[in-house]
Write an enzyme that holds these catalytic residues in place. Structure first.
Site, PDB file in Angstrom:
ATOM      1  N   LEU A 205      -4.835  -6.332  -7.271  1.00 13.00           N
ATOM      2  CA  LEU A 205      -4.446  -7.374  -8.225  1.00 13.00           C
ATOM      3  C   LEU A 205      -5.597  -8.193  -8.783  1.00 13.00           C
ATOM      4  O   LEU A 205      -5.387  -9.225  -9.412  1.00 13.00           O
ATOM      5  CB  LEU A 205      -3.415  -8.303  -7.569  1.00 13.00           C
ATOM      6  CG  LEU A 205      -2.119  -7.629  -7.146  1.00 13.00           C
ATOM      7  CD1 LEU A 205      -1.157  -8.654  -6.527  1.00 13.00           C
ATOM      8  CD2 LEU A 205      -1.441  -6.929  -8.326  1.00 13.00           C
ATOM      9  N   LYS A 206      -6.837  -7.781  -8.544  1.00 13.82           N
ATOM     10  CA  LYS A 206      -7.984  -8.512  -9.092  1.00 13.82           C
ATOM     11  C   LYS A 206      -8.724  -7.652 -10.116  1.00 13.82           C
ATOM     12  O   LYS A 206      -8.653  -6.406 -10.058  1.00 13.82           O
ATOM     13  CB  LYS A 206      -8.939  -8.896  -7.950  1.00 13.82           C
ATOM     14  CG  LYS A 206      -8.320  -9.814  -6.905  1.00 13.82           C
ATOM     15  CD  LYS A 206      -7.917 -11.155  -7.503  1.00 13.82           C
ATOM     16  CE  LYS A 206      -7.417 -12.122  -6.452  1.00 13.82           C
ATOM     17  NZ  LYS A 206      -6.945 -13.388  -7.052  1.00 13.82           N
TER      18      LYS A 206
ATOM     19  N   HIS B 170      -0.072   1.600 -13.203  1.00 16.95           N
ATOM     20  CA  HIS B 170       0.646   0.413 -13.687  1.00 16.95           C
ATOM     21  C   HIS B 170       2.123   0.785 -13.749  1.00 16.95           C
ATOM     22  O   HIS B 170       2.468   1.889 -14.223  1.00 16.95           O
ATOM     23  CB  HIS B 170       0.109   0.002 -15.059  1.00 16.95           C
ATOM     24  CG  HIS B 170       0.761  -1.224 -15.603  1.00 16.95           C
ATOM     25  ND1 HIS B 170       0.461  -2.490 -15.138  1.00 16.95           N
ATOM     26  CD2 HIS B 170       1.712  -1.375 -16.562  1.00 16.95           C
ATOM     27  CE1 HIS B 170       1.226  -3.370 -15.792  1.00 16.95           C
ATOM     28  NE2 HIS B 170       1.981  -2.730 -16.655  1.00 16.95           N
TER      29      HIS B 170
ATOM     30  N   GLU C  44       6.059   6.826  -9.163  1.00 20.21           N
ATOM     31  CA  GLU C  44       4.635   6.539  -8.886  1.00 20.21           C
ATOM     32  C   GLU C  44       4.145   7.416  -7.742  1.00 20.21           C
ATOM     33  O   GLU C  44       3.070   8.022  -7.827  1.00 20.21           O
ATOM     34  CB  GLU C  44       4.461   5.072  -8.509  1.00 20.21           C
ATOM     35  CG  GLU C  44       4.719   4.100  -9.628  1.00 20.21           C
ATOM     36  CD  GLU C  44       4.460   2.671  -9.203  1.00 20.21           C
ATOM     37  OE1 GLU C  44       3.488   2.409  -8.486  1.00 20.21           O
ATOM     38  OE2 GLU C  44       5.255   1.798  -9.613  1.00 20.21           O
TER      39      GLU C  44
ATOM     40  N   GLY D 264       0.778  -1.230   0.000  1.00 19.88           N
ATOM     41  CA  GLY D 264       0.000   0.000   0.000  1.00 19.88           C
ATOM     42  C   GLY D 264       0.812   1.284   0.000  1.00 19.88           C
ATOM     43  O   GLY D 264       0.333   2.311   0.494  1.00 19.88           O
ATOM     44  N   SER D 265       2.013   1.296  -0.545  1.00 18.93           N
ATOM     45  CA  SER D 265       2.819   2.540  -0.522  1.00 18.93           C
ATOM     46  C   SER D 265       2.174   3.639  -1.353  1.00 18.93           C
ATOM     47  O   SER D 265       2.236   4.815  -0.997  1.00 18.93           O
ATOM     48  CB  SER D 265       4.249   2.266  -0.990  1.00 18.93           C
ATOM     49  OG  SER D 265       4.308   1.975  -2.362  1.00 18.93           O
ATOM     50  N   ASN D 266       1.515   3.295  -2.444  1.00 21.16           N
ATOM     51  CA  ASN D 266       0.813   4.321  -3.238  1.00 21.16           C
ATOM     52  C   ASN D 266      -0.396   4.838  -2.470  1.00 21.16           C
ATOM     53  O   ASN D 266      -0.685   6.040  -2.503  1.00 21.16           O
ATOM     54  CB  ASN D 266       0.391   3.756  -4.594  1.00 21.16           C
ATOM     55  CG  ASN D 266       1.493   3.871  -5.626  1.00 21.16           C
ATOM     56  OD1 ASN D 266       1.787   4.955  -6.126  1.00 21.16           O
ATOM     57  ND2 ASN D 266       2.125   2.767  -5.927  1.00 21.16           N
TER      58      ASN D 266
HETATM   59  N1  LIG Z   1     -11.342  -3.941 -14.912  1.00 23.69           N
HETATM   60  C1  LIG Z   1     -10.048  -3.713 -14.546  1.00 23.69           C
HETATM   61  N2  LIG Z   1      -9.589  -4.208 -13.373  1.00 23.69           N
HETATM   62  C2  LIG Z   1      -8.290  -3.965 -12.997  1.00 23.69           C
HETATM   63  C3  LIG Z   1      -7.426  -3.244 -13.829  1.00 23.69           C
HETATM   64  C4  LIG Z   1      -7.939  -2.723 -15.074  1.00 23.69           C
HETATM   65  O1  LIG Z   1      -7.224  -2.036 -15.846  1.00 23.69           O
HETATM   66  N3  LIG Z   1      -9.250  -2.987 -15.382  1.00 23.69           N
HETATM   67  N4  LIG Z   1      -6.098  -3.032 -13.467  1.00 23.69           N
HETATM   68  C5  LIG Z   1      -5.579  -3.970 -12.470  1.00 23.69           C
HETATM   69  C6  LIG Z   1      -4.201  -3.657 -12.015  1.00 23.69           C
HETATM   70  N5  LIG Z   1      -3.246  -4.363 -12.884  1.00 23.69           N
HETATM   71  C7  LIG Z   1      -2.364  -3.634 -13.627  1.00 23.69           C
HETATM   72  O2  LIG Z   1      -2.257  -2.396 -13.534  1.00 23.69           O
HETATM   73  C8  LIG Z   1      -3.244  -5.772 -12.944  1.00 23.69           C
HETATM   74  C9  LIG Z   1      -3.422  -6.503 -11.778  1.00 23.69           C
HETATM   75  C10 LIG Z   1      -3.423  -7.899 -11.817  1.00 23.69           C
HETATM   76  C11 LIG Z   1      -3.245  -8.567 -13.025  1.00 23.69           C
HETATM   77  C12 LIG Z   1      -3.294 -10.078 -13.055  1.00 23.69           C
HETATM   78  O3  LIG Z   1      -2.866 -10.685 -14.015  1.00 23.69           O
HETATM   79  N6  LIG Z   1      -3.841 -10.651 -11.971  1.00 23.69           N
HETATM   80  C13 LIG Z   1      -3.867 -12.127 -11.832  1.00 23.69           C
HETATM   81  C14 LIG Z   1      -4.178 -12.533 -10.389  1.00 23.69           C
HETATM   82  C15 LIG Z   1      -3.032 -12.079  -9.457  1.00 23.69           C
HETATM   83  C16 LIG Z   1      -3.269 -12.526  -8.014  1.00 23.69           C
HETATM   84  O4  LIG Z   1      -4.420 -12.796  -7.631  1.00 23.69           O
HETATM   85  O5  LIG Z   1      -2.252 -12.581  -7.264  1.00 23.69           O
HETATM   86  C17 LIG Z   1      -4.963 -12.713 -12.718  1.00 23.69           C
HETATM   87  O6  LIG Z   1      -5.980 -12.040 -12.975  1.00 23.69           O
HETATM   88  O7  LIG Z   1      -4.770 -13.892 -13.074  1.00 23.69           O
HETATM   89  C18 LIG Z   1      -3.034  -7.858 -14.190  1.00 23.69           C
HETATM   90  C19 LIG Z   1      -3.019  -6.455 -14.158  1.00 23.69           C
HETATM   91  C20 LIG Z   1      -6.521  -4.106 -11.294  1.00 23.69           C
HETATM   92  N7  LIG Z   1      -7.863  -4.421 -11.795  1.00 23.69           N
HETATM   93  N1  LIG Z   2      -0.450  -4.195 -12.597  1.00 21.98           N
HETATM   94  C1  LIG Z   2      -0.660  -3.619 -11.313  1.00 21.98           C
HETATM   95  C2  LIG Z   2       0.661  -3.413 -10.610  1.00 21.98           C
HETATM   96  O1  LIG Z   2       1.621  -4.129 -10.864  1.00 21.98           O
HETATM   97  N2  LIG Z   2       0.675  -2.410  -9.732  1.00 21.98           N
HETATM   98  C3  LIG Z   2       1.906  -2.087  -9.046  1.00 21.98           C
HETATM   99  O2  LIG Z   2       1.935  -2.766  -7.793  1.00 21.98           O
HETATM  100  C4  LIG Z   2       2.766  -1.992  -6.922  1.00 21.98           C
HETATM  101  C5  LIG Z   2       1.976  -1.805  -5.648  1.00 21.98           C
HETATM  102  O3  LIG Z   2       2.787  -1.254  -4.697  1.00 21.98           O
HETATM  103  P1  LIG Z   2       2.112  -0.611  -3.390  1.00 21.98           P
HETATM  104  O4  LIG Z   2       1.143  -1.647  -2.833  1.00 21.98           O
HETATM  105  O5  LIG Z   2       3.286  -0.345  -2.503  1.00 21.98           O
HETATM  106  O6  LIG Z   2       1.400   0.651  -3.837  1.00 21.98           O
HETATM  107  C6  LIG Z   2       3.040  -0.633  -7.609  1.00 21.98           C
HETATM  108  O7  LIG Z   2       4.328  -0.607  -8.173  1.00 21.98           O
HETATM  109  C7  LIG Z   2       1.992  -0.607  -8.692  1.00 21.98           C
HETATM  110  O8  LIG Z   2       2.377   0.147  -9.843  1.00 21.98           O
END
Ligand SMILES: Nc1nc2c(c(=O)[nH]1)N[C@@H](CN(C=O)c1ccc(C(=O)N[C@@H](CCC(=O)O)C(=O)O)cc1)CN2
Ligand SMILES: NCC(=O)N[C@@H]1O[C@H](COP(=O)([O-])[O-])[C@@H](O)[C@H]1O
Length: 220
Positions: A101-102, A120, A190, A21-23
């Site tokens: 991540l979902k 991202h 970021e 959660g640093s962001n």
């Molecule tokens: N509808 C949307 N949901 C999310 C988006 C988005 O653009 N549209 N962005 C993501 C964040 N993200 C990249 O920025 C991202 C996060 C996770 C994944 C991914 O492949 N997740 C895995 C599961 C990972 C896990 O549970 O540990 C998966 O779906 O298989 C890709 C991109 C957030 N939501």
């Molecule tokens: N595709 C999504 C993704 O990779 N997001 C990345 O996860 C990290 C979360 O760090 P944080 O929990 O310290 O904010 C950040 O670097 C963010 O850009």
């Protein structure tokens, strides 16, 4: 205080986290310092024990679980329940994904049209999409031999990382970099850029071109 200086009410933010959660902490700090016309109303996570949720609890910010963890299906909200909680219970105006991540479900995307941001850690459209998150992104960038990387902040649509880009920043990638070194360089950018983008959305300083490209106007 003269009438002219009356301030608009703060925008209510829902921040979605999955990890440290640093962001989220950088955005929360900006709200506390008066650098953003917003307040964190609720934190949502798929991982209620994560560092971002722990920070929220330490600062008296309510937390919700979405989706339910696989090992405890009764614990989390359903898709429709999530939308109702954010809109009716917490009066959320803007959704901010910060290391979440979902996949955000279509119902939430529709309910918050042009009001969901994501960060991202690469220069989309490169190195994005399903499977590209966290360290995996930086490993792919270093392996590719790319000479630049950096954060992308974009609006969220129904797919991973395909929504309209609002802002990017560029950092160098050195051929001697380990992925962790690049990750730290990108993360620093970021933490600078994301609060500026969220503040612009709170202030109504984002407009849209007719072809669907957002424009962020800097504060004077
Ligand atoms: N509808 C949307 N949901 C999310 C988006 C988005 O653009 N549209 N962005 C993501 C964040 N993200 C990249 O920025 C991202 C996060 C996770 C994944 C991914 O492949 N997740 C895995 C599961 C990972 C896990 O549970 O540990 C998966 O779906 O298989 C890709 C991109 C957030 N939501
Ligand atoms: N595709 C999504 C993704 O990779 N997001 C990345 O996860 C990290 C979360 O760090 P944080 O929990 O310290 O904010 C950040 O670097 C963010 O850009």
């Amino acid at each position: 205080m003269s009438l002219g200086s009356a301030q608009a009410p703060k925008k209510r933010l829902a921040v979605f986290v999955s990890g440290g959660g640093s962001n989220f902490r950088a955005i929360h700090a900006a709200t506390q310092q008066g650098a953003m016309a917003g307040e964190v109303a609720v934190v949502v996570s798929n991982a209620p024990a994560c560092g971002g949720c722990e920070y929220a609890r330490q600062h008296g910010i309510p937390t919700l679980t979405y989706p339910a963890p696989k090992d405890s299906p009764g614990e989390g909200l359903g898709d429709e329940e999530l939308v109702q909680q954010l809109t009716l219970e917490y009066g959320v105006d803007i959704v901010v994904l910060a290391g979440y991540l979902k996949l955000i479900p279509p119902g939430l995307v529709r309910a918050f049209k042009r009001r969901i941001l994501n960060i991202h850690p690469a220069l989309l459209p490169a190195f994005g999409g399903k499977g590209y998150y966290g360290g995996k992104v930086h490993r792919a960038v270093v392996a590719s031999g790319a000479r630049f990387s950096g954060p992308t902040i974009h609006f969220v649509d129904e797919e991973y990382d395909t929504g309209p880009i609002l802002a990017q920043a560029v950092v160098p990638v050195y051929p001697t970099d380990r992925p962790e070194q690049l990750a730290a360089r990108v993360l620093k950018e970021e933490h600078r850029l994301y609060p500026l983008c969220v503040a612009a959305l709170c202030d109504g300083r984002v407009t849209w071109r007719e072809d669907g490209i957002p424009i962020m106007w800097t504060a004077h």
